[in-house]
Design an enzyme around this catalytic site. Structure first.
Site, PDB file in Angstrom:
ATOM      1  N   ASP A  98       0.865  -1.409   0.035  1.00 21.95           N
ATOM      2  CA  ASP A  98      -0.087  -0.028  -0.081  1.00 21.95           C
ATOM      3  C   ASP A  98       0.682   1.266   0.064  1.00 21.95           C
ATOM      4  O   ASP A  98       1.950   1.339   0.631  1.00 21.95           O
ATOM      5  CB  ASP A  98      -0.934  -0.212   1.286  1.00 21.95           C
ATOM      6  CG  ASP A  98      -2.224   0.501   0.856  1.00 21.95           C
ATOM      7  OD1 ASP A  98      -2.335   1.709   0.475  1.00 21.95           O
ATOM      8  OD2 ASP A  98      -3.371  -0.189   1.344  1.00 21.95           O
ATOM      9  N   ASP A 201      -2.932   4.974  -2.385  1.00 17.46           N
ATOM     10  CA  ASP A 201      -4.059   5.226  -1.377  1.00 17.46           C
ATOM     11  C   ASP A 201      -4.193   6.896  -1.549  1.00 17.46           C
ATOM     12  O   ASP A 201      -3.336   7.808  -1.704  1.00 17.46           O
ATOM     13  CB  ASP A 201      -3.605   5.157   0.181  1.00 17.46           C
ATOM     14  CG  ASP A 201      -4.353   5.662   1.099  1.00 17.46           C
ATOM     15  OD1 ASP A 201      -5.481   4.911   1.471  1.00 17.46           O
ATOM     16  OD2 ASP A 201      -4.350   6.800   1.764  1.00 17.46           O
ATOM     17  N   GLU A 258      -6.301   4.265  -5.806  1.00 19.41           N
ATOM     18  CA  GLU A 258      -7.769   4.575  -5.243  1.00 19.41           C
ATOM     19  C   GLU A 258      -7.963   6.127  -5.711  1.00 19.41           C
ATOM     20  O   GLU A 258      -7.731   6.980  -5.124  1.00 19.41           O
ATOM     21  CB  GLU A 258      -7.497   4.699  -3.644  1.00 19.41           C
ATOM     22  CG  GLU A 258      -8.801   4.905  -3.019  1.00 19.41           C
ATOM     23  CD  GLU A 258      -9.007   5.165  -1.484  1.00 19.41           C
ATOM     24  OE1 GLU A 258      -9.840   4.651  -0.538  1.00 19.41           O
ATOM     25  OE2 GLU A 258      -7.905   5.587  -1.029  1.00 19.41           O
ATOM     26  N   HIS A 330     -11.428  -2.844   2.909  1.00 19.14           N
ATOM     27  CA  HIS A 330     -11.207  -2.565   4.319  1.00 19.14           C
ATOM     28  C   HIS A 330     -11.918  -1.253   4.781  1.00 19.14           C
ATOM     29  O   HIS A 330     -12.035  -0.952   5.971  1.00 19.14           O
ATOM     30  CB  HIS A 330      -9.940  -2.492   4.739  1.00 19.14           C
ATOM     31  CG  HIS A 330      -9.391  -1.268   4.035  1.00 19.14           C
ATOM     32  ND1 HIS A 330      -8.916  -1.242   2.653  1.00 19.14           N
ATOM     33  CD2 HIS A 330      -8.614  -0.019   4.485  1.00 19.14           C
ATOM     34  CE1 HIS A 330      -8.332  -0.150   2.297  1.00 19.14           C
ATOM     35  NE2 HIS A 330      -8.200   0.816   3.492  1.00 19.14           N
ATOM     36  N   ASP A 331     -12.597  -0.463   3.758  1.00 19.96           N
ATOM     37  CA  ASP A 331     -13.100   0.969   4.103  1.00 19.96           C
ATOM     38  C   ASP A 331     -14.965   0.782   3.941  1.00 19.96           C
ATOM     39  O   ASP A 331     -15.507   1.788   3.990  1.00 19.96           O
ATOM     40  CB  ASP A 331     -12.874   2.160   2.936  1.00 19.96           C
ATOM     41  CG  ASP A 331     -11.347   2.387   3.428  1.00 19.96           C
ATOM     42  OD1 ASP A 331     -10.720   2.217   4.503  1.00 19.96           O
ATOM     43  OD2 ASP A 331     -10.691   2.867   2.372  1.00 19.96           O
TER      44      ASP A 331
HETATM   45  C1  GLC Z   1      -7.649   5.709   1.980  1.00 21.35           C
HETATM   46  C2  GLC Z   1      -7.747   4.056   2.925  1.00 21.35           C
HETATM   47  C3  GLC Z   1      -8.338   4.492   4.134  1.00 21.35           C
HETATM   48  C4  GLC Z   1      -7.711   5.402   5.115  1.00 21.35           C
HETATM   49  C5  GLC Z   1      -7.443   6.772   4.124  1.00 21.35           C
HETATM   50  C6  GLC Z   1      -6.490   7.551   4.587  1.00 21.35           C
HETATM   51  O1  GLC Z   1      -9.213   5.766   1.736  1.00 21.35           O
HETATM   52  O2  GLC Z   1      -8.412   3.245   2.114  1.00 21.35           O
HETATM   53  O3  GLC Z   1      -8.387   3.270   4.866  1.00 21.35           O
HETATM   54  O4  GLC Z   1      -8.151   5.904   6.121  1.00 21.35           O
HETATM   55  O5  GLC Z   1      -7.097   6.465   2.598  1.00 21.35           O
HETATM   56  O6  GLC Z   1      -5.102   7.182   4.418  1.00 21.35           O
END
Ligand code: GLC
Ligand code: CA
Length: 559
Positions: A98, A201, A258, A330-331
């Site tokens: 990640d 991310d 993402e 995971h979100d």
């Molecule tokens: C992304 C991750 C999430 C995190 C955020 C800040 O959206 O998937 O879990 O809280 O970024 O890093």
């Protein structure tokens, strides 16, 4: 589309803290992942994305990194990771790390140095502004976890710093070329270790619209969603292209962004040939239940909304590139609890959902536990049962929207990120075989019914359905059609029916009856063979298929 090595891959996401604990401290770790590599190989996956395992205070569960070059001791050591990379290679499994570079942790040495000397070189790694008590803030952006995105710089009562996420996640200033150089150095250091690539991310946030300015307040807190700013921020491409050139293209790495809010005109630049990323997630279905105000009412027209969102996003990228398909991560809450009505939740409907998203064009991602049909937590009774730093905001927002305390807790049951973060359900042993001591987050009490042990040898289980899907996708006879086959919706207007064709050298028809009631589908050409289905004895008659509730079929048609 130029063929790339990652187009054919199937990715599995591990949330390390909750996957497998090898040393009885209640926290999953790298050695736990190594223990389970044979399991993952048997399932058939090719790439393993690990949510962050770098050194971190875990304020946002590792998405707050205090040392990019080290592993957090709770997860193991660099040697353990090296072993995971080597053991993965033996099984043709590549490791995807990640990459969290919109922000770091406030415990990172860069931030500590910035606090010591805000005017010095590290001060310029962040967004630090002068500010006197009582003065107006530079802008009214709301952090993603609630509240203003400005806080006092530790040790200073006349300076503030920007954090679009948690206050322990100060934003890195990408406008500063020295910061970018440090980031690229770190990325290359990891790629040289032999990892296959990165999941990137929150990357859309690295470009801010400057100078800071207010946007119209969109809630009673007087703040404005970051999204309003992001819509106006231009020029992110320069950063992303530079990063791709300096790091990913040299290594032919797999990268998945993402990315939210990308503009249509940017798609070819993001995921087209020689794009900034190999692919990016398709989040379109995660928005179908996002109403402007919190509600515990079940979503109306779920199936139609799902179909519309999923089809539209693939039409949008057709001919440009491949998206990465998910039903959860995971979100997000568990996909089966979200996209299937509670009263219809069963193995067959879970399999149907699996089959749909797997057969859409794109790269399938499986989130840990999805392959055994793990569900959301049952009703949450108090916030103390949960852990995630985003929960208080979710709860507060529901209260502001007028919900009772009871319903606000229900919102957590439906939406909290903790739903996906409970320990993997390996068996019906105490602590579900995840650990032999109490885990950091409670086990989902449904584990007695839903666990791998129970499903492994049951040919009709959700787990074996996933295995079969993976095997089918990898079958050389169908691979090209599954990966590159043209996508065309079939009888799109037929309600609660989700059907499409994929056509290359073969023609494949996918049919899902996304409801409990039966319906039938007229075929325009004969079925050559049924490749997979979630029910035996599906009835074909005179060019029509009679479908029972949640039936799912993959068939090859005569060309
Ligand atoms: C992304 C991750 C999430 C995190 C955020 C800040 O959206 O998937 O879990 O809280 O970024 O890093
Ligand atoms: Ca452990």
């Amino acid at each position: 589309m130029e063929k790339k090595w990652w187009h054919r891959k199937i990715v599995y996401q591990i949330y390390p803290k909750s996957f497998k604990d090898s040393n009885s401290d209640g926290i999953g770790d790298i050695r736990g992942i190594i223990e389970k590599l044979d399991y993952l190989q048997d399932l058939g996956i090719d790439l393993l994305w690990l949510s962050p395992i770098y050194r971190s205070p875990l304020a946002d569960q590792g998405y707050d990194i205090s040392d990019y070059y080290n592993i957090d001791p709770r997860f193991g050591s660099l040697e353990d990771l090296q072993e995971l990379i080597e053991e993965g290679k033996k099984r043709n499994i590549g490791i995807v790390m990640d990459l969290v570079v919109n922000h770091c942790s406030d415990e990172h040495e860069w931030f500590k140095k910035a606090c010591e000397d805000p005017e010095g070189p590290y001060g310029k790694f962040f967004y630090i502004e002068d500010h006197k008590k009582g003065e107006k803030l530079p802008c009214n952006w709301r952090s993603y976890f609630g509240g203003s995105c400005w806080d006092y710089l530790p040790g200073h009562d006349d300076k503030i710093y920007l954090h679009v996420f948690h206050k322990k996640q100060p934003d890195l200033n990408w406008e500063n070329p020295l910061l970018r150089k440090e980031i690229y150095k770190m990325i290359n250091w990891w790629l040289d270790k032999g990892i296959a690539g990165f999941r990137i991310d929150a990357i859309i946030n690295i470009k801010k619209k400057l100078p800071f300015q207010d946007y119209p307040a969109d809630r009673c807190d007087g703040l404005s969603s970051i999204e309003n700013m992001l819509k106006e921020a231009t020029g992110i491409g320069e950063f992303l292209n530079e990063m791709a050139d300096e790091c990913f293209r040299k290594h032919d790495s797999f990268t998945v962004g993402e990315v939210f809010n990308e503009k249509d005109s940017e798609l070819p630049l993001f995921i087209g040939e020689n794009g900034y990323f190999s692919t990016m997630f398709d989040f379109s279905t995660t928005f179908i239940d996002e109403t402007p105000v919190s509600t515990v009412e079940p979503l109306k027209d779920l199936a139609e909304k799902y179909k519309k969102a999923a089809f539209a996003s693939h039409k949008r990228v057709e001919g440009i590139g491949l998206l990465s398909n998910i039903i959860e991560n995971h979100d997000e809450p568990r996909g089966v609890s979200r996209y299937i009505k509670p009263e219809d939740l069963c193995d067959n409907s879970k399999k149907m959902l699996a089959g749909i998203y797997f057969m859409m064009p794109g790269i399938p991602f499986i989130y840990q536990g999805q392959e055994i049909g793990m569900e959301n937590l049952p009703e949450v009774k108090s916030m103390e049962e949960l852990d995630d730093c985003a929960n208080p905001h979710l709860y507060q927002r529901a209260i502001e929207d007028g919900l009772s305390e009871k319903d606000a807790l229900k919102i957590l049951s439906l939406k909290s990120r903790d739903n996906a973060r409970t320990p993997f359900q390996w068996s019906e042993d105490k602590y579900t075989g995840f650990s032999d001591t109490e885990p950091w987050l409670k086990v989902n009490p449904k584990y007695k019914d839903i666990n791998l042990e129970k499903q492994k040898d049951d040919a009709g289980s959700v787990f074996n359905f996933y295995k079969e899907l993976i095997k089918l996708r990898k079958n050389p006879d169908y691979l090209d059609t599954m990966v590159y086959g043209e996508f065309s919706p079939y009888h799109e207007e037929q309600k609660n029916l989700l059907s499409f064709k994929r056509k290359a050298d073969k023609t494949i028809l996918v049919v899902a009856n996304y409801q409990n009631e039966p319906q039938s589908l007229v075929l325009d050409r004969p079925v050559k063979s049924i490749l997979m289905s979630n029910r035996k004895d599906i009835c074909f008659d005179n060019g029509a298929i009679s479908l029972q509730g949640y039936d799912f079929i993959i068939a090859e048609l005569e060309n």
